[in-house]
Design an enzyme around this catalytic site. Sequence first.
Site: not given
Ligand code: NAI
Length: 271
Positions: A15, A17-18, A46, A76, A118, A161
């Site tokens: 939903a 970010g990445i 969840d 994440g 990761s 983390y």
């Molecule tokens: P984001 O916050 O934009 O997207 C994360 C998504 O995971 C959201 O759609 C959220 O609803 C979903 N999510 C969170 N908790 C959840 C749960 N309990 N059950 C189901 N879905 C859940 O974040 P982003 O940055 O796109 O992160 C994507 C991945 O990249 C994560 O694993 C994060 O740890 C990793 N990452 C991100 C970095 C950054 O700087 N943004 C750097 C390195 C890794």
Amino acid sequence: MQSTKYQTIIITGSASGIGASTREILEANGTKVIGIDLRDADILADLSHSEERNRAISETIEITEGVIDGVITSAGVGPPCDPKKIIDVNWLGTVELLKGFRETLASSENTVRVVAVSSNSATITPNVPEDLIEACLTFDNERVEHILEGFSGMAAMAVAYAASKTAVARFVRQNAPTEEWAGSGIRLNSIAPGAVLTPLLQGGLDDEEFGDAIRTLPVPVGEFGSPDAIAKWINIMMSDAADFMCGSVVFVDGGSDALIRPNDWPKSFSI
Ligand code: NAI
């Protein structure tokens, strides 16, 4: 750009970010994406709860009729967040889904691909207790909680983390070359992004304590990454360009890891 032959790819965290950027690229290539997320997804779940993880797995297998061509685990959470929840979503929400989908993936006639997200936090966060990573990898929840109790505030969130992301990378390294994964036609790899401007990072930037720490993180290319920059790499890792990739952890982090620990990799081993 390499073409993807795949029809149905599962993305957790689709939903935002990445995950959302990856969904956009794959769908533009004609791939059917099944998203799993807390909101705006095909399967709402969840992933911090065991029952919800199991339901997400069984519903996915049901609606895909057992035909899954690839999985990307991007769901994440990051600091500021309850440290235990960080482990539950980032580690268990990844590994339990990968294990839950493995048999279905192995039953495919094609080579199938998995990319687990990761982070470069796995290598650039100092003083992460090795036994916390080990407790994750052995699914020793009590030990995880006990170790986390030894930390407070920002330190607890940062080590949780980093440990969650190290455990993901190690799970990939430990399992990718085995009969169950590579031997069953599954290419299991991981991507380790650096600071990428998404709602997750913004949450950290907006935090009084974490904001400054993130802003002082050196990013040699000069700016934070975009979700699209990571999604493009995931797309390559889901394509036939990745046929010879197995157990790789690909750093796409603007140079932070190389700057912070230039000589810690590559390293040989002694026999
Ligand atoms: P984001 O916050 O934009 O997207 C994360 C998504 O995971 C959201 O759609 C959220 O609803 C979903 N999510 C969170 N908790 C959840 C749960 N309990 N059950 C189901 N879905 C859940 O974040 P982003 O940055 O796109 O992160 C994507 C991945 O990249 C994560 O694993 C994060 O740890 C990793 N990452 C991100 C970095 C950054 O700087 N943004 C750097 C390195 C890794």
